[in-house]
Design a protein around this motif. Structure first.
Motif, PDB file in Angstrom:
ATOM      1  N   ARG A 176       0.909  -1.147   0.042  1.00  0.00           N
ATOM      2  CA  ARG A 176       0.198   0.115  -0.146  1.00  0.00           C
ATOM      3  C   ARG A 176       0.741   1.247  -0.024  1.00  0.00           C
ATOM      4  N   MET A 177       2.098   1.170   0.166  1.00  0.00           N
ATOM      5  CA  MET A 177       3.338   2.340   0.289  1.00  0.00           C
ATOM      6  C   MET A 177       4.332   1.763  -0.273  1.00  0.00           C
ATOM      7  N   THR A 178       5.051   2.797  -1.078  1.00  0.00           N
ATOM      8  CA  THR A 178       6.367   2.464  -1.761  1.00  0.00           C
ATOM      9  C   THR A 178       7.430   2.449  -0.620  1.00  0.00           C
ATOM     10  N   GLU A 179       8.561   2.001  -0.775  1.00  0.00           N
ATOM     11  CA  GLU A 179       9.618   2.216   0.178  1.00  0.00           C
ATOM     12  C   GLU A 179      10.124   3.423   0.263  1.00  0.00           C
ATOM     13  N   GLU A 180      10.154   4.116  -0.837  1.00  0.00           N
ATOM     14  CA  GLU A 180      10.690   5.680  -0.973  1.00  0.00           C
ATOM     15  C   GLU A 180       9.812   6.553  -0.035  1.00  0.00           C
ATOM     16  N   ILE A 181       8.486   6.439   0.025  1.00  0.00           N
ATOM     17  CA  ILE A 181       7.703   7.399   0.801  1.00  0.00           C
ATOM     18  C   ILE A 181       7.825   6.824   2.295  1.00  0.00           C
ATOM     19  N   ALA A 182       8.085   5.636   2.347  1.00  0.00           N
ATOM     20  CA  ALA A 182       8.112   4.859   3.672  1.00  0.00           C
ATOM     21  C   ALA A 182       9.284   5.491   4.428  1.00  0.00           C
ATOM     22  N   GLU A 183      10.227   5.595   3.614  1.00  0.00           N
ATOM     23  CA  GLU A 183      11.653   6.299   4.232  1.00  0.00           C
ATOM     24  C   GLU A 183      11.624   7.683   4.310  1.00  0.00           C
ATOM     25  N   TYR A 184      10.949   8.500   3.657  1.00  0.00           N
ATOM     26  CA  TYR A 184      10.678   9.812   3.733  1.00  0.00           C
ATOM     27  C   TYR A 184       9.996  10.047   5.243  1.00  0.00           C
ATOM     28  N   TYR A 185       8.954   9.219   5.369  1.00  0.00           N
ATOM     29  CA  TYR A 185       8.012   9.185   6.429  1.00  0.00           C
ATOM     30  C   TYR A 185       9.028   8.560   8.041  1.00  0.00           C
ATOM     31  N   TYR A 186       9.811   7.775   7.781  1.00  0.00           N
ATOM     32  CA  TYR A 186      10.650   7.389   8.768  1.00  0.00           C
ATOM     33  C   TYR A 186      11.528   8.101   9.406  1.00  0.00           C
ATOM     34  N   GLU A 187      12.304   8.703   8.309  1.00  0.00           N
ATOM     35  CA  GLU A 187      13.182  10.065   8.694  1.00  0.00           C
ATOM     36  C   GLU A 187      12.604  11.013   9.419  1.00  0.00           C
ATOM     37  N   ASN A 188      11.283  11.720   8.992  1.00  0.00           N
ATOM     38  CA  ASN A 188      10.613  12.509   9.839  1.00  0.00           C
ATOM     39  C   ASN A 188      10.126  12.105  11.087  1.00  0.00           C
ATOM     40  N   LEU A 189       9.814  10.899  11.198  1.00  0.00           N
ATOM     41  CA  LEU A 189       9.271  10.445  12.439  1.00  0.00           C
ATOM     42  C   LEU A 189      10.459  10.287  13.336  1.00  0.00           C
ATOM     43  N   ASP A 190      11.696   9.646  12.938  1.00  0.00           N
ATOM     44  CA  ASP A 190      13.013   9.674  13.776  1.00  0.00           C
ATOM     45  C   ASP A 190      13.351  10.908  14.238  1.00  0.00           C
ATOM     46  N   GLU A 191      13.409  11.954  13.421  1.00  0.00           N
ATOM     47  CA  GLU A 191      13.617  13.225  13.711  1.00  0.00           C
ATOM     48  C   GLU A 191      12.814  13.809  14.934  1.00  0.00           C
ATOM     49  N   THR A 192      11.442  13.462  14.644  1.00  0.00           N
ATOM     50  CA  THR A 192      10.508  14.039  15.554  1.00  0.00           C
ATOM     51  C   THR A 192      10.555  13.623  16.993  1.00  0.00           C
ATOM     52  N   TYR A 193      10.946  11.984  16.779  1.00  0.00           N
ATOM     53  CA  TYR A 193      10.890  11.158  18.311  1.00  0.00           C
ATOM     54  C   TYR A 193      12.400  11.751  18.661  1.00  0.00           C
ATOM     55  N   GLY A 194      13.344  11.886  18.171  1.00  0.00           N
ATOM     56  CA  GLY A 194      14.668  12.615  18.860  1.00  0.00           C
ATOM     57  C   GLY A 194      14.268  13.769  19.434  1.00  0.00           C
ATOM     58  N   PHE A 195      13.430  14.714  18.808  1.00  0.00           N
ATOM     59  CA  PHE A 195      13.107  16.097  19.470  1.00  0.00           C
ATOM     60  C   PHE A 195      12.710  15.893  20.773  1.00  0.00           C
ATOM     61  N   ILE A 196      11.319  15.033  20.817  1.00  0.00           N
ATOM     62  CA  ILE A 196      10.455  14.747  21.938  1.00  0.00           C
ATOM     63  C   ILE A 196      11.441  14.216  22.933  1.00  0.00           C
ATOM     64  N   SER A 197      12.300  13.221  22.672  1.00  0.00           N
ATOM     65  CA  SER A 197      12.933  12.284  23.740  1.00  0.00           C
ATOM     66  C   SER A 197      14.024  13.200  24.449  1.00  0.00           C
ATOM     67  N   ASP A 198      14.596  14.278  23.689  1.00  0.00           N
ATOM     68  CA  ASP A 198      15.706  15.069  23.920  1.00  0.00           C
ATOM     69  C   ASP A 198      14.919  16.109  25.078  1.00  0.00           C
ATOM     70  N   PHE A 199      13.766  16.801  24.539  1.00  0.00           N
ATOM     71  CA  PHE A 199      13.142  17.497  25.595  1.00  0.00           C
ATOM     72  C   PHE A 199      12.537  16.814  26.834  1.00  0.00           C
ATOM     73  N   HIS A 200      12.286  15.516  26.535  1.00  0.00           N
ATOM     74  CA  HIS A 200      11.710  14.729  27.742  1.00  0.00           C
ATOM     75  C   HIS A 200      13.092  14.607  28.802  1.00  0.00           C
ATOM     76  N   GLU A 201      14.270  14.222  28.267  1.00  0.00           N
ATOM     77  CA  GLU A 201      15.184  13.904  29.117  1.00  0.00           C
ATOM     78  C   GLU A 201      15.684  15.306  29.798  1.00  0.00           C
ATOM     79  N   LYS A 202      15.581  16.262  28.981  1.00  0.00           N
ATOM     80  CA  LYS A 202      16.110  17.732  29.695  1.00  0.00           C
ATOM     81  C   LYS A 202      15.122  18.294  30.623  1.00  0.00           C
ATOM     82  N   GLN A 203      13.718  18.132  30.338  1.00  0.00           N
ATOM     83  CA  GLN A 203      12.822  18.892  31.276  1.00  0.00           C
ATOM     84  C   GLN A 203      12.304  17.962  32.198  1.00  0.00           C
ATOM     85  N   CYS A 204      11.976  16.625  31.972  1.00  0.00           N
ATOM     86  CA  CYS A 204      11.297  15.917  33.077  1.00  0.00           C
ATOM     87  C   CYS A 204      11.874  14.920  33.638  1.00  0.00           C
ATOM     88  N   LYS A 205      13.243  14.927  33.752  1.00  0.00           N
ATOM     89  CA  LYS A 205      13.879  14.060  34.789  1.00  0.00           C
ATOM     90  C   LYS A 205      14.768  14.694  35.646  1.00  0.00           C
TER      91      LYS A 205
END
Length: 78
Positions: free
Chosen positions: A49-78
């Motif tokens: 239902r989805m090409t690997e090229e589009i999936a890779e684009y989504y993965y990159e954006n989700l990984d980047e967003t996950y990193g932003f949230i994770s960094d913020f969580h580590e700095k602000q909530c621990k």
């Protein structure tokens, strides 16, 4: 008067701690949602239902967003 001030101070500290805990919990849920989305993308690629090229684009954006949230969580909530 001292009891009133102590009571207000204690209530303020409890309120702040509860908000921090709630905020941290929300960030953890957001990171879990990102992992769920990555799983769904993988399933969509495997089913054709989805090409690997589009999936890779989504993965990159989700990984980047996950990193932003994770960094913020580590700095602000621990």
């Amino acid at each position: 008067m001292k009891k009133l001030i102590i009571g207000i101070g204690a209530l303020g500290v409890m309120s702040f701690t509860t908000n921090q805990l709630y905020f941290g919990t929300q960030l953890v849920h957001a990171m879990d949602n990102i992992q769920d989305m990555k799983t769904w993308i993988g399933e969509d690629v495997n089913s054709g239902r989805m090409t690997e090229e589009i999936a890779e684009y989504y993965y990159e954006n989700l990984d980047e967003t996950y990193g932003f949230i994770s960094d913020f969580h580590e700095k602000q909530c621990k």
